[in-house]
Design an enzyme around this catalytic site. Structure first.
Site, PDB file in Angstrom:
ATOM      1  CB  SER A 184      -1.339  -0.269   1.274  1.00  0.00           C
ATOM      2  OG  SER A 184      -0.333  -0.159   2.669  1.00  0.00           O
ATOM      3  CG  HIS A 212      -3.683  -1.858  -1.305  1.00  0.00           C
ATOM      4  ND1 HIS A 212      -4.655  -0.310  -1.632  1.00  0.00           N
ATOM      5  CD2 HIS A 212      -3.865  -2.014  -0.700  1.00  0.00           C
ATOM      6  CE1 HIS A 212      -3.976   0.487  -0.056  1.00  0.00           C
ATOM      7  NE2 HIS A 212      -3.525  -0.584   0.196  1.00  0.00           N
ATOM      8  CE  LYS A 243      -7.426  -0.431   0.431  1.00  0.00           C
ATOM      9  NZ  LYS A 243      -7.443  -0.640   2.214  1.00  0.00           N
TER      10      LYS A 243
END
Length: 396
Positions: A184, A212, A243
């Site tokens: 991240s 992610h 996300k």
């Protein structure tokens, strides 16, 4: 007299001058999130350049409509944990869809991505060892702490060190390898081929946090495991809806018997109120879009390539990332926050990452490209970095 428990509750010393200079980048309230990749902050419309909303779904009308329909039918909350009275048929529909999407037997939806990772603490105990990449998210570290298992961290993607650590594990206890698909802060990908080969050689389970990358990477958007062609090598996935899914919540996906076990033994599942109807419905709508609109992830990655080239061309160190996350390395906290302030003044809302989120001396501005960013907006971001960096003497 006892020590005052509140005495240690103060910001890092570096933030005193930062705050005095008006460069504290945290807790800036967004007044409006626009469907154009922009946000309204302090009455100004700025280009959003630090968001995790890689596919641009958080303001998508289809997610909003799905959330509103769920609220009208089911209310605003769930009134309890999934274990007792908070389970909805909507939760089970989402779990079934997620399991099928990821090629797993079952899935368990949690109120947040953080709590999905915390659920992993139920898999290991005090005699066991968890081997984890140095850059894993705080939620994964906390999960191991709660379990009281031994945490051994290897240098980022250092397979030689992981090999040595695995070789030194107690064969009479369990071991687990824990890493992220897409990290991240740096935007780098895990060395999944190397990690999977070592996990297989030593006969240990491999858990992959896809917060992610699920929705973004791979031909079908199934994340880093699909990207590397190693979906069958991953024993358990965690993911976050905050996300690519454009809402809140999280999930764990894996073998049916393990998911059943976590439903009854993971404290973050058993003792948390269930995910709201609105967020559950929005995640389902997002999954529909992820499965049917691959052009969104192609656009996000292409936008990142363009912006990365521009920032590198200006002389910034972007750390070799090849994903939608572009780390602009600055070094110390104060110049990093000053760069954030200057970018904000130039109309760009980015993210400053400072210790403990990153190692000491590695403060950075985290820039992320999304499917909504137009070429004009990408140019605005690059221009802001040029103006701000030269103003501060960070680039020539």
């Amino acid at each position: 007299m006892m020590l005052d428990a509140f005495a240690r509750c103060r910001l890092h010393e570096d933030f005193e001058p930062v705050t005095e200079m008006g460069a504290n980048p945290y807790y800036r309230p967004v007044e409006e999130r626009l469907a154009t990749g922009e946000v309204r902050v302090d009455g100004r419309v700025l280009v959003s350049a630090g968001s995790n909303d890689y596919l641009g779904l958080s303001a998508d009308p289809r997610l909003k409509d799905a959330a509103c329909r769920a609220v009208r039918r089911l209310g605003t909350g769930t009134s309890g944990s999934r274990l007792v009275n908070g389970s909805l048929a909507l939760h089970e529909t989402l779990e079934s869809r997620l399991a099928a999407f990821l090629g797993q037997q079952a899935a368990m939806v949690t109120p947040s991505g953080f709590l999905a990772n915390m659920a992993l603490g139920a898999l290991v105990g005090p005699r066991d060892t968890v081997l984890a990449d140095q850059l894993i998210h705080a939620s994964l570290i906390d999960a191991v702490r709660v379990s009281r298992a031994r945490l051994r961290r290897y240098r980022h993607n250092d397979m030689e060190q992981l090999d040595r650590l695995l070789d030194g594990c107690d064969p009479a206890a369990a071991a687990l390898v824990l890493t992220e698909g897409m990290f991240s802060t740096t935007g780098t990908l895990c060395d999944l081929p190397g990690t999977a080969a070592l996990a297989r050689r030593y006969g240990v389970r491999l858990v992959l946090d896809g917060a992610h990358d699920i929705g973004l990477l791979g031909a079908a958007g199934r994340g880093a495991a699909e990207h590397f062609g190693l979906e069958s090598a991953v024993d358990l996935h965690t993911l976050a809806f905050s996300k690519c899914f454009g809402t809140t919540g999280g999930a764990v996906a894996g073998p049916a018997d393990i998911i059943v076990y976590l439903r009854h033994h993971a404290r973050s599942m058993v003792y948390s109120a269930a995910l709201s109807p609105a967020s559950t419905a929005a995640a389902l709508a997002a999954l529909d879009i992820i499965e049917t609109e691959p052009e969104r992830r192609r656009r996000a990655l292409a936008a990142a390539d363009r912006l990365r080239a521009d920032l590198s061309g200006l002389g910034y160190d972007t750390g070799g990332s090849r994903t939608t996350i572009i780390p602009v390395h600055v070094g110390d906290v104060v110049p990093c926050c000053l760069l954030w302030r200057e970018l904000f003044a130039e109309g760009v809302f980015a993210t400053a990452m400072v210790p403990p989120s990153v190692p000491e001396g590695r403060a950075l501005i985290r820039v992320s490209a999304t499917a909504l960013h137009t070429d004009s907006q990408l140019d605005r971001i690059a221009t802001a970095f040029a103006v701000a960096g030269r103003r501060l003497g960070l680039i020539s």
